[in-house]
Design a protein around this motif. Structure first.
Motif, PDB file in Angstrom:
ATOM      1  N   VAL A  78       0.851  -1.196   0.000  1.00 29.65           N
ATOM      2  CA  VAL A  78       0.000   0.000   0.000  1.00 29.65           C
ATOM      3  C   VAL A  78       0.887   1.246   0.000  1.00 29.65           C
ATOM      4  O   VAL A  78       1.719   1.412   0.903  1.00 29.65           O
ATOM      5  CB  VAL A  78      -0.943   0.019   1.212  1.00 29.65           C
ATOM      6  N   PRO A  79       0.750   2.136  -0.987  1.00 25.87           N
ATOM      7  CA  PRO A  79       1.616   3.315  -1.055  1.00 25.87           C
ATOM      8  C   PRO A  79       1.460   4.216   0.170  1.00 25.87           C
ATOM      9  O   PRO A  79       0.396   4.294   0.773  1.00 25.87           O
ATOM     10  CB  PRO A  79       1.135   4.035  -2.330  1.00 25.87           C
ATOM     11  N   ASN A  80       2.568   4.883   0.519  1.00 25.62           N
ATOM     12  CA  ASN A  80       2.572   5.917   1.561  1.00 25.62           C
ATOM     13  C   ASN A  80       1.978   5.436   2.883  1.00 25.62           C
ATOM     14  O   ASN A  80       1.253   6.168   3.563  1.00 25.62           O
ATOM     15  CB  ASN A  80       1.816   7.161   1.069  1.00 25.62           C
ATOM     16  N   THR A  81       2.320   4.194   3.245  1.00 20.88           N
ATOM     17  CA  THR A  81       1.802   3.593   4.474  1.00 20.88           C
ATOM     18  C   THR A  81       2.928   2.839   5.177  1.00 20.88           C
ATOM     19  O   THR A  81       3.596   2.022   4.536  1.00 20.88           O
ATOM     20  CB  THR A  81       0.657   2.609   4.156  1.00 20.88           C
ATOM     21  N   PRO A  82       3.170   3.101   6.470  1.00 17.51           N
ATOM     22  CA  PRO A  82       4.252   2.399   7.159  1.00 17.51           C
ATOM     23  C   PRO A  82       3.946   0.919   7.342  1.00 17.51           C
ATOM     24  O   PRO A  82       2.796   0.487   7.243  1.00 17.51           O
ATOM     25  CB  PRO A  82       4.330   3.127   8.506  1.00 17.51           C
ATOM     26  N   SER A  83       4.980   0.151   7.641  1.00  8.47           N
ATOM     27  CA  SER A  83       4.818  -1.305   7.761  1.00  8.47           C
ATOM     28  C   SER A  83       3.794  -1.691   8.811  1.00  8.47           C
ATOM     29  O   SER A  83       3.046  -2.664   8.643  1.00  8.47           O
ATOM     30  CB  SER A  83       6.165  -1.947   8.094  1.00  8.47           C
ATOM     31  N   CYS A  84       3.735  -0.936   9.904  1.00 10.05           N
ATOM     32  CA  CYS A  84       2.819  -1.294  10.982  1.00 10.05           C
ATOM     33  C   CYS A  84       1.359  -1.049  10.631  1.00 10.05           C
ATOM     34  O   CYS A  84       0.455  -1.519  11.330  1.00 10.05           O
ATOM     35  CB  CYS A  84       3.176  -0.540  12.262  1.00 10.05           C
TER      36      CYS A  84
END
Length: 249
Positions: A78-84
């Protein structure tokens, strides 16, 4: 939901690493990727095996420590989304998910999915700050800043320093990170006083450990805070400004 994790295992920086496969039979779509790793580690520990080492802290997309590479993409699909904040629902039932550290020459692997991102800290130490003598900080009202400038500075202050921009860049450049610091601190009233010195110091530290920017744009696609590519342009602009003004600031 069943998935198979292909995870990079590496005991320390000096040892070679390898991918190992682990099936997870009870994954749930609402799980985050970190919760999926937690579930795997519970099973590994129960089986007497070493858990997978990975970084995390707030797990709310604020601290930036959770960065990993998922199927070749820093943080996840998912773009622009951190791993958590990436979730298992982004993958199909039965998917094989390859998980490895953030890859960059500037990020030596400490263990498994944990990397040493202190090269970013050295950029901050060089100039990512505002110098104020102890006991002399002015009241906020004494240093007026327009609303537009304040909003502009906050847009770039949003950078959480996760380092995914470096891992996404084919050259391993840190211009998005460095530029966001220069624009943030160079916009606020007190930060303008040392704008030139900061630009020279930040860029010198950056060029010591990171690659050149070729404006590929992958960095902006993975940045959890959607820092725009204009931050990259700021790096050369701020250095040119500092050189033209000499040592005046």
């Amino acid at each position: 939901m069943k998935v198979t994790l292909e995870i990079w295992r590496q005991p320390d920086t000096a040892s070679p690493g390898r991918f190992e496969s682990y099936p997870v039979d009870d994954a749930a779509p609402e799980m985050s990727l970190l919760e999926l790793l937690d579930r795997l580690n519970d099973a590994l520990v129960a089986d007497g095996r070493d858990p997978v080492a990975f970084d995390s802290d707030c797990r709310e997309g604020v601290c930036g420590s959770c960065g990993i590479t998922v199927d070749g993409r820093p943080h996840g699909p998912v773009p622009n989304t951190p791993s958590c904040r990436q979730h298992v629902r982004s993958f199909d039932d039965g998917a094989r998910i390859r998980v490895e550290p953030l890859r960059s020459a500037a990020y030596p692997v400490v263990r498994d999915l944990v990397v040493d991102r202190s090269a970013l800290d050295r950029i901050i130490s060089a100039g990512g700050h505002i110098a104020v003598d102890a006991g002399t900080a002015a009241d906020a009202d004494a240093e007026p800043l327009t609303k537009d400038d304040a909003e502009y500075a906050l847009d770039f202050a949003a950078c959480i320093g996760c380092g995914a921009c470096v891992a996404a860049c084919p050259n391993g450049a840190a211009h998005l990170f460095a530029g966001s610091k220069l624009l943030h601190l160079g916009t606020v009233t007190r930060g303008r006083l040392e704008r030139g010195r900061r630009a020279r110091a930040v860029v010198a530290a950056m060029e010591d450990e990171f690659g050149p920017c070729s404006s590929y744009g992958e960095c902006a696609q993975v940045c959890p805070e959607s820092i725009p590519l204009t931050a990259i342009a700021a790096v050369n602009r701020e250095v040119m400004r500092a050189r033209l003004r000499g040592r005046a600031d």
